[in-house]
Design a protein around this motif. Structure first.
Motif, PDB file in Angstrom:
ATOM      1  N   GLU A  70       0.822  -1.203   0.000  1.00 52.36           N
ATOM      2  CA  GLU A  70       0.000   0.000   0.000  1.00 52.36           C
ATOM      3  C   GLU A  70       0.863   1.263   0.000  1.00 52.36           C
ATOM      4  O   GLU A  70       0.650   2.183  -0.788  1.00 52.36           O
ATOM      5  N   ILE A  71       1.861   1.281   0.882  1.00 53.21           N
ATOM      6  CA  ILE A  71       2.758   2.437   0.978  1.00 53.21           C
ATOM      7  C   ILE A  71       3.556   2.591  -0.307  1.00 53.21           C
ATOM      8  O   ILE A  71       3.754   3.706  -0.802  1.00 53.21           O
ATOM      9  N   ASN A  72       3.995   1.491  -0.868  1.00 50.95           N
ATOM     10  CA  ASN A  72       4.749   1.528  -2.125  1.00 50.95           C
ATOM     11  C   ASN A  72       3.890   2.111  -3.253  1.00 50.95           C
ATOM     12  O   ASN A  72       4.351   2.960  -4.023  1.00 50.95           O
ATOM     13  N   ALA A  73       2.631   1.693  -3.347  1.00 48.00           N
ATOM     14  CA  ALA A  73       1.731   2.226  -4.388  1.00 48.00           C
ATOM     15  C   ALA A  73       1.461   3.714  -4.169  1.00 48.00           C
ATOM     16  O   ALA A  73       1.446   4.494  -5.127  1.00 48.00           O
ATOM     17  N   ILE A  74       1.253   4.117  -2.925  1.00 45.11           N
ATOM     18  CA  ILE A  74       1.016   5.539  -2.630  1.00 45.11           C
ATOM     19  C   ILE A  74       2.257   6.348  -2.989  1.00 45.11           C
ATOM     20  O   ILE A  74       2.162   7.390  -3.654  1.00 45.11           O
ATOM     21  N   ARG A  75       3.420   5.867  -2.567  1.00 45.85           N
ATOM     22  CA  ARG A  75       4.679   6.569  -2.876  1.00 45.85           C
ATOM     23  C   ARG A  75       4.869   6.721  -4.377  1.00 45.85           C
ATOM     24  O   ARG A  75       5.210   7.802  -4.876  1.00 45.85           O
ATOM     25  N   ASN A  76       4.605   5.648  -5.121  1.00 44.31           N
ATOM     26  CA  ASN A  76       4.750   5.708  -6.579  1.00 44.31           C
ATOM     27  C   ASN A  76       3.730   6.646  -7.209  1.00 44.31           C
ATOM     28  O   ASN A  76       4.019   7.310  -8.208  1.00 44.31           O
ATOM     29  N   SER A  77       2.525   6.730  -6.644  1.00 47.67           N
ATOM     30  CA  SER A  77       1.493   7.606  -7.213  1.00 47.67           C
ATOM     31  C   SER A  77       1.876   9.078  -7.087  1.00 47.67           C
ATOM     32  O   SER A  77       1.476   9.895  -7.914  1.00 47.67           O
ATOM     33  N   LEU A  78       2.653   9.399  -6.053  1.00 44.23           N
ATOM     34  CA  LEU A  78       3.039  10.799  -5.844  1.00 44.23           C
ATOM     35  C   LEU A  78       4.030  11.291  -6.892  1.00 44.23           C
ATOM     36  O   LEU A  78       4.302  12.483  -6.977  1.00 44.23           O
ATOM     37  N   ASN A  79       4.536  10.378  -7.736  1.00 45.93           N
ATOM     38  CA  ASN A  79       5.357  10.781  -8.886  1.00 45.93           C
ATOM     39  C   ASN A  79       4.483  11.337 -10.013  1.00 45.93           C
ATOM     40  O   ASN A  79       4.994  11.982 -10.922  1.00 45.93           O
ATOM     41  N   HIS A  80       3.173  11.060  -9.957  1.00 46.51           N
ATOM     42  CA  HIS A  80       2.262  11.440 -11.033  1.00 46.51           C
ATOM     43  C   HIS A  80       1.127  12.344 -10.580  1.00 46.51           C
ATOM     44  O   HIS A  80       0.490  12.994 -11.408  1.00 46.51           O
ATOM     45  N   LEU A  81       0.854  12.346  -9.283  1.00 42.65           N
ATOM     46  CA  LEU A  81      -0.290  13.084  -8.743  1.00 42.65           C
ATOM     47  C   LEU A  81       0.135  13.955  -7.571  1.00 42.65           C
ATOM     48  O   LEU A  81       1.156  13.695  -6.937  1.00 42.65           O
ATOM     49  N   SER A  82      -0.702  14.906  -7.275  1.00 47.61           N
ATOM     50  CA  SER A  82      -0.497  15.670  -6.041  1.00 47.61           C
ATOM     51  C   SER A  82      -1.219  14.924  -4.916  1.00 47.61           C
ATOM     52  O   SER A  82      -2.144  14.146  -5.179  1.00 47.61           O
ATOM     53  N   PRO A  83      -0.834  15.151  -3.668  1.00 49.48           N
ATOM     54  CA  PRO A  83      -1.554  14.518  -2.561  1.00 49.48           C
ATOM     55  C   PRO A  83      -3.059  14.821  -2.597  1.00 49.48           C
ATOM     56  O   PRO A  83      -3.871  13.973  -2.224  1.00 49.48           O
ATOM     57  N   GLU A  84      -3.426  15.974  -3.083  1.00 54.20           N
ATOM     58  CA  GLU A  84      -4.847  16.346  -3.175  1.00 54.20           C
ATOM     59  C   GLU A  84      -5.610  15.417  -4.135  1.00 54.20           C
ATOM     60  O   GLU A  84      -6.771  15.099  -3.904  1.00 54.20           O
ATOM     61  N   ASP A  85      -4.951  14.980  -5.201  1.00 55.51           N
ATOM     62  CA  ASP A  85      -5.588  14.089  -6.181  1.00 55.51           C
ATOM     63  C   ASP A  85      -5.980  12.743  -5.570  1.00 55.51           C
ATOM     64  O   ASP A  85      -6.919  12.100  -6.026  1.00 55.51           O
ATOM     65  N   LEU A  86      -5.257  12.319  -4.541  1.00 52.63           N
ATOM     66  CA  LEU A  86      -5.524  11.010  -3.938  1.00 52.63           C
ATOM     67  C   LEU A  86      -6.885  10.962  -3.240  1.00 52.63           C
ATOM     68  O   LEU A  86      -7.399   9.882  -2.968  1.00 52.63           O
ATOM     69  N   LYS A  87      -7.474  12.103  -2.989  1.00 48.84           N
ATOM     70  CA  LYS A  87      -8.808  12.135  -2.369  1.00 48.84           C
ATOM     71  C   LYS A  87      -9.884  11.610  -3.321  1.00 48.84           C
ATOM     72  O   LYS A  87     -10.986  11.308  -2.897  1.00 48.84           O
ATOM     73  N   GLN A  88      -9.556  11.497  -4.594  1.00 52.18           N
ATOM     74  CA  GLN A  88     -10.481  10.928  -5.587  1.00 52.18           C
ATOM     75  C   GLN A  88     -10.171   9.456  -5.862  1.00 52.18           C
ATOM     76  O   GLN A  88     -10.869   8.807  -6.635  1.00 52.18           O
ATOM     77  N   ALA A  89      -9.119   8.937  -5.257  1.00 51.68           N
ATOM     78  CA  ALA A  89      -8.585   7.628  -5.627  1.00 51.68           C
ATOM     79  C   ALA A  89      -9.165   6.480  -4.807  1.00 51.68           C
ATOM     80  O   ALA A  89      -9.598   6.654  -3.670  1.00 51.68           O
ATOM     81  N   THR A  90      -9.110   5.315  -5.431  1.00 54.09           N
ATOM     82  CA  THR A  90      -9.403   4.052  -4.755  1.00 54.09           C
ATOM     83  C   THR A  90      -8.098   3.274  -4.683  1.00 54.09           C
ATOM     84  O   THR A  90      -7.335   3.239  -5.642  1.00 54.09           O
ATOM     85  N   LEU A  91      -7.852   2.672  -3.524  1.00 53.17           N
ATOM     86  CA  LEU A  91      -6.677   1.831  -3.338  1.00 53.17           C
ATOM     87  C   LEU A  91      -7.140   0.379  -3.305  1.00 53.17           C
ATOM     88  O   LEU A  91      -8.004   0.010  -2.503  1.00 53.17           O
ATOM     89  N   TYR A  92      -6.612  -0.437  -4.205  1.00 54.26           N
ATOM     90  CA  TYR A  92      -6.922  -1.862  -4.263  1.00 54.26           C
ATOM     91  C   TYR A  92      -5.722  -2.619  -3.703  1.00 54.26           C
ATOM     92  O   TYR A  92      -4.578  -2.314  -4.063  1.00 54.26           O
ATOM     93  N   VAL A  93      -5.980  -3.614  -2.843  1.00 53.73           N
ATOM     94  CA  VAL A  93      -4.909  -4.403  -2.245  1.00 53.73           C
ATOM     95  C   VAL A  93      -5.243  -5.882  -2.418  1.00 53.73           C
ATOM     96  O   VAL A  93      -6.337  -6.319  -2.062  1.00 53.73           O
ATOM     97  N   TYR A  94      -4.297  -6.637  -2.940  1.00 56.61           N
ATOM     98  CA  TYR A  94      -4.497  -8.059  -3.195  1.00 56.61           C
ATOM     99  C   TYR A  94      -3.377  -8.846  -2.520  1.00 56.61           C
ATOM    100  O   TYR A  94      -2.203  -8.547  -2.681  1.00 56.61           O
ATOM    101  N   ARG A  95      -3.763  -9.864  -1.758  1.00 54.67           N
ATOM    102  CA  ARG A  95      -2.791 -10.727  -1.097  1.00 54.67           C
ATOM    103  C   ARG A  95      -3.001 -12.169  -1.544  1.00 54.67           C
ATOM    104  O   ARG A  95      -4.135 -12.648  -1.611  1.00 54.67           O
ATOM    105  N   VAL A  96      -1.906 -12.837  -1.848  1.00 59.88           N
ATOM    106  CA  VAL A  96      -1.939 -14.273  -2.107  1.00 59.88           C
ATOM    107  C   VAL A  96      -0.989 -14.944  -1.124  1.00 59.88           C
ATOM    108  O   VAL A  96      -0.011 -14.344  -0.678  1.00 59.88           O
TER     109      VAL A  96
END
Length: 131
Positions: free
Chosen positions: A58-84
């Motif tokens: 989750e933290i890795n995906a958020i960190r990577n998203s900040l290369n493309h978005l502002s923190p404000e943009d994440l308020k529109q986002a959905t975070l999907y997490v999959y574990r196997v």
């Protein structure tokens, strides 16, 4: 979610439980992240305890998203997490596992204001939603 399942299985960072996460806006993947055995300062800021500094998906995906978005943009986002995980130690198969974010990851999710979080449970093809 099938794409995230494949990402989790292909994750070379872990051997037992493998996680993949995606930050999405309007059904478009913005960034991906997997759990890893390496540390990162961003993870340390959101660690559930002082020993939990290995990079969570989750933290890795958020960190990577900040290369493309502002923190404000994440308020529109959905975070999907999959574990196997492997159902038994010597099994070659993978089954779904509970991927509810830990308290450290939830802190980051709340801080960045994600609209929704969808994650796998221990039941095959069942997903839980946090809004």
């Amino acid at each position: 979610m099938d794409f995230l399942r494949r990402q989790a299985i292909d994750n070379n960072g872990y051997t037992r439980a493998k996680l993949a996460a995606a930050v999405c806006i309007k059904n478009r993947i913005i960034s991906l992240g997997t759990n890893q055995l390496k540390t990162h300062p961003f993870q340390k800021a959101y660690a559930k305890n002082s020993e939990a500094i290995f990079l969570h998906a989750e933290i890795n995906a958020i960190r990577n998203s900040l290369n493309h978005l502002s923190p404000e943009d994440l308020k529109q986002a959905t975070l999907y997490v999959y574990r196997v995980k492997r159902p038994e130690e010597k099994s070659i198969n993978w089954v779904n596992g509970m991927a509810k974010p830990c308290t450290g990851c939830m802190g980051a999710i709340v801080e960045f204001g994600f609209k929704r979080v969808v994650y796998t449970t221990d039941v095959e093809d069942e997903f839980a939603v946090l809004s």
